[in-house]
Write a protein that holds these residues in place. Structure first.
Motif, PDB file in Angstrom:
ATOM      1  N   VAL A 104      -3.137 -14.013 -36.295  1.00 21.45           N
ATOM      2  CA  VAL A 104      -4.504 -13.556 -36.569  1.00 21.45           C
ATOM      3  C   VAL A 104      -5.401 -13.959 -35.412  1.00 21.45           C
ATOM      4  O   VAL A 104      -5.565 -15.140 -35.122  1.00 21.45           O
ATOM      5  CB  VAL A 104      -5.036 -14.163 -37.889  1.00 21.45           C
ATOM      6  N   GLU A 105      -5.972 -12.989 -34.755  1.00 25.58           N
ATOM      7  CA  GLU A 105      -6.792 -13.264 -33.573  1.00 25.58           C
ATOM      8  C   GLU A 105      -8.140 -13.855 -33.956  1.00 25.58           C
ATOM      9  O   GLU A 105      -8.629 -14.775 -33.304  1.00 25.58           O
ATOM     10  CB  GLU A 105      -7.001 -11.988 -32.758  1.00 25.58           C
ATOM     11  N   LYS A 106      -8.760 -13.343 -35.001  1.00 28.14           N
ATOM     12  CA  LYS A 106     -10.074 -13.815 -35.431  1.00 28.14           C
ATOM     13  C   LYS A 106     -10.075 -14.000 -36.941  1.00 28.14           C
ATOM     14  O   LYS A 106      -9.681 -13.105 -37.683  1.00 28.14           O
ATOM     15  CB  LYS A 106     -11.165 -12.811 -35.053  1.00 28.14           C
ATOM     16  N   SER A 107     -10.555 -15.154 -37.385  1.00 30.29           N
ATOM     17  CA  SER A 107     -10.644 -15.378 -38.828  1.00 30.29           C
ATOM     18  C   SER A 107     -11.633 -14.423 -39.478  1.00 30.29           C
ATOM     19  O   SER A 107     -11.541 -14.145 -40.674  1.00 30.29           O
ATOM     20  CB  SER A 107     -11.045 -16.834 -39.113  1.00 30.29           C
ATOM     21  N   GLN A 108     -12.580 -13.889 -38.697  1.00 35.04           N
ATOM     22  CA  GLN A 108     -13.507 -12.899 -39.248  1.00 35.04           C
ATOM     23  C   GLN A 108     -12.780 -11.698 -39.835  1.00 35.04           C
ATOM     24  O   GLN A 108     -13.251 -11.085 -40.794  1.00 35.04           O
ATOM     25  CB  GLN A 108     -14.496 -12.400 -38.175  1.00 35.04           C
ATOM     26  N   ASP A 109     -11.621 -11.372 -39.253  1.00 41.70           N
ATOM     27  CA  ASP A 109     -10.860 -10.211 -39.727  1.00 41.70           C
ATOM     28  C   ASP A 109     -10.347 -10.406 -41.147  1.00 41.70           C
ATOM     29  O   ASP A 109      -9.986  -9.431 -41.816  1.00 41.70           O
ATOM     30  CB  ASP A 109      -9.665  -9.939 -38.803  1.00 41.70           C
ATOM     31  N   LEU A 110     -10.295 -11.655 -41.608  1.00 44.57           N
ATOM     32  CA  LEU A 110      -9.790 -11.949 -42.941  1.00 44.57           C
ATOM     33  C   LEU A 110     -10.898 -12.109 -43.972  1.00 44.57           C
ATOM     34  O   LEU A 110     -10.634 -12.405 -45.127  1.00 44.57           O
ATOM     35  CB  LEU A 110      -8.946 -13.231 -42.908  1.00 44.57           C
ATOM     36  N   LEU A 111     -12.133 -11.933 -43.547  1.00 45.11           N
ATOM     37  CA  LEU A 111     -13.268 -12.021 -44.462  1.00 45.11           C
ATOM     38  C   LEU A 111     -13.646 -10.630 -44.945  1.00 45.11           C
ATOM     39  O   LEU A 111     -13.485  -9.640 -44.238  1.00 45.11           O
ATOM     40  CB  LEU A 111     -14.461 -12.683 -43.772  1.00 45.11           C
ATOM     41  N   ILE A 112     -14.166 -10.571 -46.147  1.00 40.76           N
ATOM     42  CA  ILE A 112     -14.443  -9.286 -46.786  1.00 40.76           C
ATOM     43  C   ILE A 112     -15.816  -8.737 -46.425  1.00 40.76           C
ATOM     44  O   ILE A 112     -15.963  -7.566 -46.058  1.00 40.76           O
ATOM     45  CB  ILE A 112     -14.322  -9.411 -48.312  1.00 40.76           C
ATOM     46  N   TYR A 113     -16.824  -9.582 -46.511  1.00 43.85           N
ATOM     47  CA  TYR A 113     -18.208  -9.103 -46.421  1.00 43.85           C
ATOM     48  C   TYR A 113     -18.819  -9.333 -45.042  1.00 43.85           C
ATOM     49  O   TYR A 113     -18.504 -10.316 -44.365  1.00 43.85           O
ATOM     50  CB  TYR A 113     -19.068  -9.788 -47.487  1.00 43.85           C
ATOM     51  N   ASP A 114     -19.721  -8.428 -44.659  1.00 45.47           N
ATOM     52  CA  ASP A 114     -20.347  -8.513 -43.347  1.00 45.47           C
ATOM     53  C   ASP A 114     -21.144  -9.801 -43.187  1.00 45.47           C
ATOM     54  O   ASP A 114     -21.193 -10.367 -42.093  1.00 45.47           O
ATOM     55  CB  ASP A 114     -21.265  -7.307 -43.118  1.00 45.47           C
ATOM     56  N   TRP A 115     -21.790 -10.264 -44.261  1.00 48.94           N
ATOM     57  CA  TRP A 115     -22.617 -11.466 -44.149  1.00 48.94           C
ATOM     58  C   TRP A 115     -21.750 -12.723 -43.978  1.00 48.94           C
ATOM     59  O   TRP A 115     -22.211 -13.701 -43.397  1.00 48.94           O
ATOM     60  CB  TRP A 115     -23.569 -11.609 -45.327  1.00 48.94           C
ATOM     61  N   GLU A 116     -20.519 -12.693 -44.459  1.00 42.75           N
ATOM     62  CA  GLU A 116     -19.596 -13.795 -44.181  1.00 42.75           C
ATOM     63  C   GLU A 116     -19.288 -13.838 -42.686  1.00 42.75           C
ATOM     64  O   GLU A 116     -19.330 -14.902 -42.054  1.00 42.75           O
ATOM     65  CB  GLU A 116     -18.288 -13.611 -44.961  1.00 42.75           C
ATOM     66  N   LYS A 117     -18.974 -12.696 -42.136  1.00 45.05           N
ATOM     67  CA  LYS A 117     -18.666 -12.601 -40.708  1.00 45.05           C
ATOM     68  C   LYS A 117     -19.876 -12.976 -39.858  1.00 45.05           C
ATOM     69  O   LYS A 117     -19.738 -13.562 -38.786  1.00 45.05           O
ATOM     70  CB  LYS A 117     -18.200 -11.184 -40.378  1.00 45.05           C
ATOM     71  N   MET A 118     -21.061 -12.635 -40.350  1.00 50.78           N
ATOM     72  CA  MET A 118     -22.296 -12.936 -39.628  1.00 50.78           C
ATOM     73  C   MET A 118     -22.451 -14.436 -39.405  1.00 50.78           C
ATOM     74  O   MET A 118     -22.856 -14.888 -38.326  1.00 50.78           O
ATOM     75  CB  MET A 118     -23.500 -12.397 -40.402  1.00 50.78           C
ATOM     76  N   TYR A 119     -22.130 -15.233 -40.426  1.00 52.70           N
ATOM     77  CA  TYR A 119     -22.256 -16.680 -40.284  1.00 52.70           C
ATOM     78  C   TYR A 119     -21.300 -17.234 -39.230  1.00 52.70           C
ATOM     79  O   TYR A 119     -21.653 -18.145 -38.474  1.00 52.70           O
ATOM     80  CB  TYR A 119     -22.016 -17.367 -41.626  1.00 52.70           C
ATOM     81  N   ARG A 152     -25.741 -14.627 -52.100  1.00 51.25           N
ATOM     82  CA  ARG A 152     -24.937 -13.419 -52.069  1.00 51.25           C
ATOM     83  C   ARG A 152     -23.474 -13.731 -52.403  1.00 51.25           C
ATOM     84  O   ARG A 152     -23.029 -14.865 -52.271  1.00 51.25           O
ATOM     85  CB  ARG A 152     -25.031 -12.743 -50.698  1.00 51.25           C
ATOM     86  N   LYS A 153     -22.726 -12.718 -52.809  1.00 50.75           N
ATOM     87  CA  LYS A 153     -21.328 -12.905 -53.158  1.00 50.75           C
ATOM     88  C   LYS A 153     -20.532 -13.233 -51.908  1.00 50.75           C
ATOM     89  O   LYS A 153     -20.463 -12.444 -50.975  1.00 50.75           O
ATOM     90  CB  LYS A 153     -20.778 -11.634 -53.810  1.00 50.75           C
ATOM     91  N   MET A 154     -19.935 -14.408 -51.905  1.00 47.88           N
ATOM     92  CA  MET A 154     -19.086 -14.825 -50.782  1.00 47.88           C
ATOM     93  C   MET A 154     -18.343 -16.088 -51.188  1.00 47.88           C
ATOM     94  O   MET A 154     -18.702 -16.754 -52.156  1.00 47.88           O
ATOM     95  CB  MET A 154     -19.915 -15.089 -49.524  1.00 47.88           C
ATOM     96  N   PHE A 155     -17.325 -16.424 -50.420  1.00 47.20           N
ATOM     97  CA  PHE A 155     -16.621 -17.677 -50.588  1.00 47.20           C
ATOM     98  C   PHE A 155     -17.038 -18.586 -49.446  1.00 47.20           C
ATOM     99  O   PHE A 155     -16.734 -18.321 -48.286  1.00 47.20           O
ATOM    100  CB  PHE A 155     -15.115 -17.449 -50.634  1.00 47.20           C
ATOM    101  N   LYS A 156     -17.753 -19.624 -49.797  1.00 48.06           N
ATOM    102  CA  LYS A 156     -18.399 -20.452 -48.786  1.00 48.06           C
ATOM    103  C   LYS A 156     -17.460 -21.454 -48.124  1.00 48.06           C
ATOM    104  O   LYS A 156     -17.728 -21.916 -47.014  1.00 48.06           O
ATOM    105  CB  LYS A 156     -19.592 -21.176 -49.400  1.00 48.06           C
ATOM    106  N   THR A 157     -16.366 -21.795 -48.796  1.00 49.47           N
ATOM    107  CA  THR A 157     -15.462 -22.802 -48.246  1.00 49.47           C
ATOM    108  C   THR A 157     -14.977 -22.471 -46.836  1.00 49.47           C
ATOM    109  O   THR A 157     -15.085 -23.310 -45.938  1.00 49.47           O
ATOM    110  CB  THR A 157     -14.261 -23.019 -49.193  1.00 49.47           C
ATOM    111  N   PRO A 158     -14.419 -21.286 -46.579  1.00 52.82           N
ATOM    112  CA  PRO A 158     -13.933 -21.013 -45.216  1.00 52.82           C
ATOM    113  C   PRO A 158     -15.043 -20.984 -44.177  1.00 52.82           C
ATOM    114  O   PRO A 158     -14.817 -21.355 -43.021  1.00 52.82           O
ATOM    115  CB  PRO A 158     -13.243 -19.651 -45.345  1.00 52.82           C
ATOM    116  N   ILE A 159     -16.236 -20.556 -44.572  1.00 53.13           N
ATOM    117  CA  ILE A 159     -17.362 -20.508 -43.633  1.00 53.13           C
ATOM    118  C   ILE A 159     -17.812 -21.919 -43.271  1.00 53.13           C
ATOM    119  O   ILE A 159     -18.007 -22.251 -42.095  1.00 53.13           O
ATOM    120  CB  ILE A 159     -18.527 -19.706 -44.227  1.00 53.13           C
ATOM    121  N   LEU A 160     -17.974 -22.766 -44.285  1.00 56.92           N
ATOM    122  CA  LEU A 160     -18.389 -24.145 -44.032  1.00 56.92           C
ATOM    123  C   LEU A 160     -17.307 -24.920 -43.287  1.00 56.92           C
ATOM    124  O   LEU A 160     -17.610 -25.767 -42.437  1.00 56.92           O
ATOM    125  CB  LEU A 160     -18.725 -24.829 -45.357  1.00 56.92           C
ATOM    126  N   LEU A 161     -16.055 -24.630 -43.589  1.00 61.50           N
ATOM    127  CA  LEU A 161     -14.955 -25.281 -42.872  1.00 61.50           C
ATOM    128  C   LEU A 161     -14.974 -24.883 -41.400  1.00 61.50           C
ATOM    129  O   LEU A 161     -14.710 -25.707 -40.525  1.00 61.50           O
ATOM    130  CB  LEU A 161     -13.625 -24.900 -43.509  1.00 61.50           C
TER     131      LEU A 161
END
Length: 260
Positions: A104-119, A152-161
């Motif tokens: 996996v080149e970018k973990s962003q590719d494994l996120l669902i929502y645009d706002w998750e990727k934005m962070y 907003r709907k998201m899973f915060k654990t991977p973003i905070l990690l």
């Protein structure tokens, strides 16, 4: 141990990513929620990354140019060191897991929502805009507050990690002059005499820190219920414990040492 091809393989192509996204979306539709890790657990994982990375460098030196056999030996050594209490997870499983994370080149590719990727993108931009580690940590702490308060709907654990690993890894790889430990920076400098001669040093260590954060977040998503490859360590959500919790940090530190 006769596994091979542990090194960075080609990243997943567009067809593979689309297939994985469909699998994840199906799992999301079947579940109401996931249990998030506490912020204390997330910080513990980020700290563990640095501790393991430091242990590798202190015991083995710079492993950046390891041969394939030496890499496999390192994996086995780390497995025996950190997974002695979790023998239900096999050596073959952690080797396969490493290959999946590397694809996996970018973990962003494994996120669902645009706002998750934005962070994630914001965290990276903060890193490159920061003048030193103090400035970086102050700005990233503000971003952590934004994530925590976002409804907003998201899973915060991977973003905070991702954010916490970026902070810890940056400290490890940055120069003393920039507020870092200087340990990783000295290794990067020894790898290439050209490293410091044209002011590319800052950019280079920051790219390594990003790769570390990507690896940690990808690993978390890989073992979580909406991960990329199914659940390697059993049916767990983000409330990961035991071997899964430990090996995500081990994998990230190992990849950083080998490929940073």
């Amino acid at each position: 141990m006769n596994e091979s091809n542990l090194g960075r393989r080609e990243v997943l192509d567009e067809v593979e990513l689309k297939k994985l996204n469909n699998i994840r979306q199906k799992k999301l539709n079947q579940m109401d929620s996931f249990e998030e890790l506490s912020y204390e657990q997330i910080m513990k994982m980020a700290n563990m990354h640095n501790e393991i990375l430091n242990n590798i460098h202190m015991s083995r030196g710079d492993v950046y140019l390891y041969s394939e056999n030496e890499k496999l030996e390192l994996v086995e050594d780390l497995y025996n060191t950190y997974m002695s209490d979790f023998r239900d997870i096999t050596l073959k499983q952690v080797v396969d897991f490493s290959k999946n994370v590397a694809g996996v080149e970018k973990s962003q590719d494994l996120l669902i929502y645009d706002w998750e990727k934005m962070y994630i993108d914001q965290a990276n931009q903060i890193l490159f805009d920061s003048s030193d580690i103090g400035d970086l940590n102050m700005s990233l702490d503000k971003l952590v507050g934004d994530v925590k308060s976002d409804n907003r709907k998201m899973f915060k654990t991977p973003i905070l990690l991702y954010i916490e690993t970026l902070k810890e890894s940056s400290f490890y790889w940055a120069s003393v002059e920039e507020g870092g430990s200087g340990l990783g920076f000295s290794l990067l400098k020894k790898r290439s005499p050209y490293f410091m001669s044209n002011k590319k040093g800052k950019k280079n260590w920051k790219n390594v820190a990003i790769a570390d954060a990507q690896g940690m977040t990808t690993g978390m998503l890989g073992v979580a219920a909406y991960g990329a490859w199914g659940v390697m360590f059993g049916p767990a959500g983000f409330a990961l414990t035991g071997g899964a919790f430990v090996w995500v940090a081990v994998e990230s530190a190992m990849a950083s040492a080998l490929f940073g």
